[in-house]
Design a protein around this motif. Structure first.
Motif, short mmCIF file in Angstrom:
data_model
loop_
_atom_site.label_atom_id
_atom_site.label_comp_id
_atom_site.label_asym_id
_atom_site.label_seq_id
_atom_site.Cartn_x
_atom_site.Cartn_y
_atom_site.Cartn_z
N SER A 1 32.51 40.61 50.38
CA SER A 1 31.63 39.55 49.90
C SER A 1 31.04 39.89 48.54
CB SER A 1 30.51 39.30 50.91
OG SER A 1 31.03 38.83 52.13
N ILE B 1 36.52 30.49 45.60
CA ILE B 1 35.66 31.62 45.97
C ILE B 1 34.76 31.23 47.14
CG2 ILE B 1 33.82 33.16 45.18
CD1 ILE B 1 36.60 33.78 44.08
N SER C 1 34.75 35.63 35.93
CA SER C 1 35.68 34.58 35.52
C SER C 1 35.17 33.86 34.26
CB SER C 1 35.86 33.57 36.65
OG SER C 1 34.68 32.80 36.86
N LEU D 1 36.80 31.59 50.29
CA LEU D 1 37.01 32.99 50.66
C LEU D 1 35.74 33.63 51.19
CD1 LEU D 1 39.30 34.14 47.69
CD2 LEU D 1 39.98 33.60 50.06
N LEU D 2 34.60 33.33 50.56
CA LEU D 2 33.32 33.85 51.07
C LEU D 2 33.03 33.30 52.46
CD1 LEU D 2 31.09 33.64 47.86
CD2 LEU D 2 31.68 35.73 49.11
N PHE E 1 37.72 26.87 40.70
CA PHE E 1 37.63 28.30 41.00
C PHE E 1 36.43 28.58 41.91
CE2 PHE E 1 36.15 32.63 40.00
CZ PHE E 1 37.30 33.34 40.32
N VAL E 2 35.32 27.87 41.68
CA VAL E 2 34.15 28.03 42.54
C VAL E 2 34.50 27.62 43.97
CG1 VAL E 2 31.79 27.26 42.99
CG2 VAL E 2 32.52 27.71 40.65
N GLN F 1 33.08 25.69 52.11
CA GLN F 1 32.53 26.91 52.68
C GLN F 1 32.54 26.89 54.21
OE1 GLN F 1 28.77 26.61 50.55
NE2 GLN F 1 29.25 28.44 49.35
N THR G 1 33.17 37.88 41.11
CA THR G 1 34.27 37.26 40.38
C THR G 1 33.83 35.99 39.65
OG1 THR G 1 34.98 35.97 42.32
CG2 THR G 1 36.01 38.14 41.99
N ILE G 2 32.73 35.37 40.08
CA ILE G 2 32.28 34.14 39.40
C ILE G 2 31.80 34.45 37.98
CG2 ILE G 2 30.59 32.28 39.44
CD1 ILE G 2 30.92 32.16 42.45
N LEU H 1 33.82 39.43 45.91
CA LEU H 1 34.12 38.02 45.68
C LEU H 1 33.03 37.35 44.84
CD1 LEU H 1 35.48 37.01 49.20
CD2 LEU H 1 36.78 36.99 47.05
N THR H 2 31.77 37.69 45.12
CA THR H 2 30.67 37.06 44.39
C THR H 2 30.70 37.39 42.90
OG1 THR H 2 29.29 37.11 46.38
CG2 THR H 2 28.16 36.82 44.28
#
Length: 419
Positions: free
Chosen positions: A84, A108, A94, A111-112, A104-105, A53, A90-91, A87-88
């Motif tokens: 944001s 993301i 998914s 990207l965040l 994957f986490v 991050q 998508t968790i 993107l959030t």
């Protein structure tokens, strides 16, 4: 009738929205590392998330600062909040679609963090100065940070309850709501009037030159140069402390999610009080003296935390360290907000790029110490680094920095937005 910075209606609206959003964002701050720990039981894996991050600040911080100086900041912030939120979500999506994984986490999270580079530099150093009068900046920064820390009072408890009820993945739906309040405020807010209109064309050579101007400004400004060294040292041991505390509470002390959430909420309450008191502690003395003292107190608290095995005292020591360092950060915003408007994005992008190197390394350094030695040794190292930063500050130009804020009550806000 409201007095001080909160009398400006757009500042009050921004603070309210930011506080509500931060409470929801606390769900993600609790859920993501706990999710990684549940899947791996590894502090290294949890620390990797924090590193991932932070990497965007190092890679994109300086270019983002140059682009921010060119951008319509209101539209930029709207785009950041919308990205944001998407993107959030998508968790949990998914997980529904069947391709959720730790990797994957991490993607993301990266990207965040990239979006947060643009959002953070713009809000910290352009939005707050635009919404209040210059002589109110210290108090406005304290309110801004107080709103963020107030979120820690209720956010972790909400997060703990949500995680216990629906699981870490599904709790991310709540986290997605974090971005909606500020999105609405920025949508309605007047434009921020510090965009420079006569920039040369947007080409790679011009952007590279502007990035260089940002680094050059920071280097030739003694206070900013000293501030970089002090913050880099302290953050090397400080940024990873939250991950370390979560690891100790969960894996070593075996506390459940609800208890962890309540403990962090109480820690957040203390941070709110500390943020409110920070401007009052500053009154009557040079700001540099208060910075050095804050860094020293943070270091001593970290060292004392290493001397106990009781999770209550560990949490108390962590909270004391965070209160002291929060005061330092509030004070340290002033010289960075006073960078000339046409250089503010570039200079602060460059500043953050350098400081975030140690920020990114901190979780990895502390987790490695835990693996090689123990968690008490990690706390001791974190404290020693803060003490070292205080020593550097005491022998540098930072020690004598004094904020000479204007006291004219009718002064126009630096970027033109009033009540």
């Amino acid at each position: 009738m409201l007095r001080g910075p909160l009398r400006h209606r757009w500042f009050a609206a921004f603070i309210g929205a930011y506080g509500v959003g931060s409470a929801a964002d606390e769900v993600a701050r609790l859920a993501l590392p706990l999710l990684i720990l549940d899947l791996t039981h590894s502090i290294t894996a949890a620390a990797t998330l924090r590193v991932v991050q932070s990497i965007p600040y190092i890679v994109f911080g300086a270019p983002a600062g140059a682009l921010i100086d060119r951008a319509d900041k209101r539209r930029l912030l709207i785009a950041c909040d919308a990205a944001s939120a998407l993107l959030t979500v998508t968790i949990p999506l998914s997980a529904i679609a069947g391709f959720f994984s730790v990797e994957f986490v991490y993607v993301i999270g990266f990207l965040l963090g990239t979006v947060e580079v643009l959002w953070g530099v713009t809000t910290d150093f352009s939005v707050v100065p635009a919404l209040v009068d210059e002589h109110e900046l210290t108090e406005a920064n304290a309110i801004f940070f107080g709103a963020d820390k107030a979120a820690r009072v209720i956010g972790p408890t909400i997060g703990g309850l949500a995680i216990a009820a629906v699981g870490s993945v599904s709790a991310m739906w709540v986290a997605a709501l974090a971005f909606l309040p500020t999105l609405a405020v920025f949508w309605l807010m007047p434009p921020l009037l510090d965009t420079v209109r006569d920039r040369p064309p947007l080409t790679v050579p011009n952007v590279m030159r502007e990035i260089g101007e940002g680094f050059a400004y920071v280097w030739r400004t003694p206070v900013l140069r000293a501030l970089i060294v002090v913050m880099s040292l302290a953050n090397l041991g400080g940024v990873g402390l939250r991950t370390l505390v979560l690891y100790v509470l969960r894996e070593e002390q075996h506390l459940d999610e609800i208890t962890i959430g309540i403990v962090l909420s109480l820690s957040g309450l203390a941070l709110v009080v500390g943020s409110i008191l920070a401007p009052r502690v500053l009154s009557g003395r040079p700001m540099g003296h208060s910075m050095v003292a804050s860094a020293l107190v943070a270091g001593v608290a970290g060292v004392l935390t290493a001397l106990t095995g009781d999770w209550r005292l560990i949490t108390a020591g962590f909270t004391a360290r965070e209160i002291a360092w929060q005061a330092f950060v509030i004070y340290a915003f002033i010289p960075r907000q006073r960078v000339p408007a046409h250089l503010r994005g570039r200079a602060n992008g460059a500043f953050r790029t350098i400081v975030l190197i140690s920020n990114s390394a901190s979780p990895a350094v502390l987790s490695a110490i835990v693996v090689i030695a123990s968690s008490p040794i990690a706390f001791a190292v974190a404290g020693a680094l803060s003490i070292a930063s205080a020593v550097v500050g005491a022998v540098s130009p930072l020690r004598e920095y004094a904020a000479r804020e204007s006291v004219e009550p009718d002064a126009v806000a630096p970027n033109g937005i009033r009540a």
